[in-house]
Design an enzyme around this catalytic site. Structure first.
Site, PDB file in Angstrom:
ATOM      1  N   LYS A 277     -47.801   6.961 -45.886  1.00 44.01           N
ATOM      2  CA  LYS A 277     -46.757   6.585 -44.940  1.00 44.01           C
ATOM      3  C   LYS A 277     -47.455   6.034 -43.679  1.00 44.01           C
ATOM      4  O   LYS A 277     -48.415   6.619 -43.193  1.00 44.01           O
ATOM      5  CB  LYS A 277     -45.934   7.821 -44.589  1.00 44.01           C
ATOM      6  N   GLU A 365     -28.975  20.128 -47.910  1.00 46.66           N
ATOM      7  CA  GLU A 365     -27.920  20.582 -46.990  1.00 46.66           C
ATOM      8  C   GLU A 365     -27.020  21.628 -47.649  1.00 46.66           C
ATOM      9  O   GLU A 365     -26.596  22.587 -47.004  1.00 46.66           O
ATOM     10  CB  GLU A 365     -27.081  19.387 -46.533  1.00 46.66           C
ATOM     11  N   ARG A 393     -22.359  16.590 -47.018  1.00 47.73           N
ATOM     12  CA  ARG A 393     -22.915  17.016 -48.319  1.00 47.73           C
ATOM     13  C   ARG A 393     -22.477  18.450 -48.651  1.00 47.73           C
ATOM     14  O   ARG A 393     -22.512  18.863 -49.796  1.00 47.73           O
ATOM     15  CB  ARG A 393     -24.456  16.980 -48.282  1.00 47.73           C
TER      16      ARG A 393
HETATM   17  C1  LIG Z   1     -28.650  13.705 -47.234  1.00 46.94           C
HETATM   18  C2  LIG Z   1     -29.697  13.277 -46.250  1.00 46.94           C
HETATM   19  N1  LIG Z   1     -30.346  14.216 -45.533  1.00 46.94           N
HETATM   20  C3  LIG Z   1     -31.269  13.859 -44.624  1.00 46.94           C
HETATM   21  C4  LIG Z   1     -31.567  12.536 -44.409  1.00 46.94           C
HETATM   22  C5  LIG Z   1     -32.543  12.128 -43.326  1.00 46.94           C
HETATM   23  N2  LIG Z   1     -33.734  11.509 -43.884  1.00 46.94           N
HETATM   24  C6  LIG Z   1     -33.894  10.214 -43.899  1.00 46.94           C
HETATM   25  S1  LIG Z   1     -35.337   9.752 -44.578  1.00 46.94           S
HETATM   26  C7  LIG Z   1     -35.774  11.372 -44.833  1.00 46.94           C
HETATM   27  C8  LIG Z   1     -37.080  11.715 -45.454  1.00 46.94           C
HETATM   28  C9  LIG Z   1     -37.163  11.057 -46.789  1.00 46.94           C
HETATM   29  O1  LIG Z   1     -38.429  11.372 -47.333  1.00 46.94           O
HETATM   30  P1  LIG Z   1     -38.916  10.514 -48.560  1.00 46.94           P
HETATM   31  O2  LIG Z   1     -37.831  10.397 -49.549  1.00 46.94           O
HETATM   32  O3  LIG Z   1     -40.174  11.113 -48.989  1.00 46.94           O
HETATM   33  O4  LIG Z   1     -39.127   9.040 -47.967  1.00 46.94           O
HETATM   34  P2  LIG Z   1     -40.291   8.551 -46.985  1.00 46.94           P
HETATM   35  O5  LIG Z   1     -39.644   8.500 -45.606  1.00 46.94           O
HETATM   36  O6  LIG Z   1     -41.414   9.514 -47.071  1.00 46.94           O
HETATM   37  O7  LIG Z   1     -40.627   7.191 -47.474  1.00 46.94           O
HETATM   38  C10 LIG Z   1     -34.776  12.213 -44.402  1.00 46.94           C
HETATM   39  C11 LIG Z   1     -34.828  13.682 -44.463  1.00 46.94           C
HETATM   40  C12 LIG Z   1     -30.872  11.584 -45.178  1.00 46.94           C
HETATM   41  N3  LIG Z   1     -31.067  10.244 -45.010  1.00 46.94           N
HETATM   42  N4  LIG Z   1     -29.956  11.970 -46.085  1.00 46.94           N
HETATM   43 MG   LIG Z   2     -42.072  10.775 -48.610  1.00 44.65          MG
END
Ligand SMILES: Cc1ncc(C[n+]2csc(CCOP(=O)(O)OP(=O)(O)O)c2C)c(N)n1
Ligand SMILES: [Mg+2]
Ligand SMILES: CC(=O)[C@@H](O)[C@H](O)COP(=O)(O)O
Length: 640
Positions: A277, A365, A393
């Site tokens: 990242k 959630e 959710r």
């Molecule tokens: C239901 C939900 N909960 C929380 C979020 C907030 N959120 C956005 S990106 C993220 C992290 C995602 O991690 P990953 O899938 O590993 O993607 P990366 O950012 O590492 O590429 C979160 C928790 C969301 N978009 N949707």
């Molecule tokens: Mg990730």
């Protein structure tokens, strides 16, 4: 090599060599770092998938082949390769380029996301309909390691793995959710990334892969035995997926050869891609706490964020978490829970000072809410910090698990109201309507930091299921270190100012928004802070309704089911007149991205709209009075 702004669609990739593709990735990375230094956006997630996205568009044939991006915050390279580079100066702005996939933007955006963990379920729909229609394209959900901690992703893996249907799941594993990823599943991925067995198996499987692509008819059993012999089967394989990886997510040639091979398989496949990242921009690449996940404008050279925060102000998240920390130091039963939003919910300090009472459950959630129920029924005092939009959710967990059992959980609904750049998928406008009809639910919203401190204190002391909502953004922080918490009586509103021509009723920071308009335009108006949205302040409300003054209800939330509905229902239940009630709120529509000032105008929540409604209300009042006078005159004439 094309200029990025000359790219109309990904077809040009087919003619590029690996070297040229690497040159393209360097150009895209440089563009993203520069462009986002001005606009802000999800920099780190997007820098992590530049090569992955190029390889996907090289190996597959979008939009015939369906690329489905989980969360969708990492689609900037996808948008560049599909002809949208020129719009990046309007990224996440009002009527600008969305920060997420958008059906209306491109045929290559085949599914809209924003909330995590939905991509594999959507992919299942695309897969089944393809097979029902005997079509022949690939369906490729791209899901991050964080999103994979969302239960819905497992529901879909469980289903698709069992189905045996052709799908290629790309797991983009960068060990990060917003901050460091958490949970047993993350530990398993770490093992798969680092264990010697897997490293050896990777070598074997890549050589088997290269041999296999010529001896494709190598029976599945032989392949399986090689793999089972060389490494412990993993959960994906036990769920019916053929697992490939871990492969280097920044090595375009390795990505393409793996995709090309897996395209030939007619079964569920998961490819474990390891990325970094923030790759290619030092400040983001070294960030372990998620500060570069979603950013505002920054100084290119230093990575210094440009947004200045007034030292007398704090984010609402910080205000609540500061109050929570002070209360938790008094009462050891208080624990803080976040579903993967430690940073966004400003719980870092709580986690640092009270690590054993801080729990990050990952993007989960539903689990967070019912987990809090289990804590509450066992005598603890859980606080769940959850964005309004993500609380959606956990509707059934609120209703079925917390409210029905009347469990004393306090839920901080963060990002309530209009959120800005994230737009439609993240607006915090439905929570009141979603919660208000559920028995045993209390909903409150503080006007300022002092009220927030006392409301949180009162909520914990009342030992009832309470939702305290607060917006994205900052507020004055004037709380002394020795602040004395005070109880706020349940279901009580306050009269902020008295007037005798009309009445405004609103809640949260909107109270000061309306107060400023009243003051600026010298309106002779009463202003009510309806800080308890449920239960209503019935005594005061009866008095207001009986005053026969025009009442304007203002709320930065969906009107249907909001405070507006609650007051109209109340008037109807108590047979009180309601034809002098006017309401300003969000109508039956999704709210676009962009600065509040533009969105407010769109929604008729801006100053002009308010003043127009005031004029109408006062005119109607005047007509009513003159009609009454006329009626009186008529009556006197008729009756002498
Ligand atoms: C239901 C939900 N909960 C929380 C979020 C907030 N959120 C956005 S990106 C993220 C992290 C995602 O991690 P990953 O899938 O590993 O993607 P990366 O950012 O590492 O590429 C979160 C928790 C969301 N978009 N949707
Ligand atoms: Mg990730
Ligand atoms: C993509 C996603 O869902 C999160 O990154 C979200 O954008 C965070 O929102 P805040 O910036 O309001 O914390």
């Amino acid at each position: 090599m094309k200029e990025l702004t000359e790219i109309e669609n990904p077809s040009f990739l087919k003619d590029l060599s690996i070297d040229e593709l690497n040159e393209l990735s360097a150009n895209i990375r440089e563009f993203l770092i520069n462009s986002l230094s001005k606009t802000g956006g999800h920099l780190a997630p997007n820098l992590g998938v530049v090569e992955l996205t190029i390889a996907l568009h090289k190996a597959f044939n979008s939009p015939n082949d369906k690329l489905i991006w989980d969360v969708g915050h990492q689609t900037y390279t996808h948008k560049i390769l599909t002809g949208r580079t020129q719009f990046f100066n309007s990224l996440r702005k009002y009527k600008g380029l969305s920060g997420f996939p958008k059906l209306s933007e491109s045929e290559h955006d085949v599914w809209e996301t924003g909330h995590s963990s939905t991509s594999i379920s959507a992919a299942a729909g695309f897969v089944y309909s393809r097979d029902y229609k005997n079509e022949d394209h690939h369906v490729i959900p791209i899901i991050g390691d964080g999103a994979l901690t969302g239960g819905m992703a497992f529901e879909a893996l469980n289903h698709l793995g069992h189905s045996g249907k052709r799908v290629i799941v790309i797991l983009n594993d960068n060990e990060m959710s917003i901050s460091k990823n958490v949970g047993a599943f993350t530990r398993m991925l770490n093992h798969m990334r680092t264990s010697k067995k897997f490293k050896r198996a990777k070598r074997i499987s890549s050589s088997v892969l290269s041999v296999e692509s010529h001896l494709f008819d190598l029976t599945k059993r032989v392949k399986e035995s090689i793999k089972t012999f060389m490494m412990a089967r993993n959960i994906f394989e036990d769920m019916g997926f053929t697992y490939y990886g871990p492969i280097n997510g920044h090595e375009i040639s390795e990505l393409i050869s793996t995709f090309d091979y897996c395209k030939q398989l007619n079964e569920p496949v998961i490819i474990h891609v390891v990325t970094k990242k923030g790759h290619g921009y030092e400040p983001a690449a070294t960030d372990q706490v998620g500060v570069w996940h979603g950013v505002g404008p920054y100084e290119l050279e230093t990575g210094k964020f440009l947004k200045k925060i007034d030292e007398n102000k704090r984010s609402w998240s910080k205000v609540i978490s500061e109050a929570l920390l002070r209360l938790a130091k008094i009462d050891e039963r208080i624990v803080a829970i976040t579903p993967a939003m430690k940073n966004g919910s400003a719980l870092n300090q709580f986690a640092e000072e009270l690590p054993d009472r801080f729990i990050d459950v990952g993007i989960a959630e539903q689990h967070a809410i019912t987990f809090a129920g289990g804590l509450a029924i066992s005598g603890m005092k859980p606080f769940v910090s959850i964005y309004s939009t993500f609380l959606q959710r956990a509707y059934d967990q609120v209703s079925h698990d917390l409210a029905r059992q009347n469990l004393p959980v306090v839920v901080g609904i963060d990002r309530s109201g209009i959120v800005g750049g994230d737009g439609e998928t993240h607006q915090g406008i439905f929570d009141i309507a979603m919660l208000r009809h559920i028995p045993n639910v209390n909903i409150i919203m503080p006007r300022n930091a002092r009220e927030a401190f006392n409301m949180l204190y009162s909520a914990f002391n009342r030992n009832e299921l309470t939702f305290i909502r607060y917006p994205r953004g900052n507020t004055f922080f004037d709380i002394e270190d020795d602040f004395k918490f005070q109880m706020i009586k349940k279901g009580t509103w306050t009269t902020v100012k008295e007037g005798n021509e009309l009445i405004f009723i609103t809640y949260g920071p909107s109270v000061d928004y309306i107060a400023d308009i009243i003051k600026k335009h010298h309106l002779n108006a009463t202003l009510i802070n309806a800080r308890s949205i449920k239960p209503l302040d019935k005594q005061l409300l009866k008095k207001l309704l009986r005053s026969n003054l025009p009442i304007i209800i203002f709320e930065e939330a969906i009107k249907i089911g909001g405070l507006n509905s609650a007051i109209l229902e109340f008037a109807s239940d108590y047979k009180l007149r309601s034809d002098h009630i006017y309401s300003l709120g969000i109508g039956d529509a999704f709210v676009p991205q962009g600065d509040k000032k533009f969105v407010y105008k769109d929604l008729n929540l801006d100053e002009d709209a308010i003043l127009m409604l005031v004029e109408l209300a006062l005119l109607n009042k005047k007509n009513e009075e003159s009609k009454e006078k006329k009626d009186t005159v008529l009556w006197q004439k008729r009756n002498g």
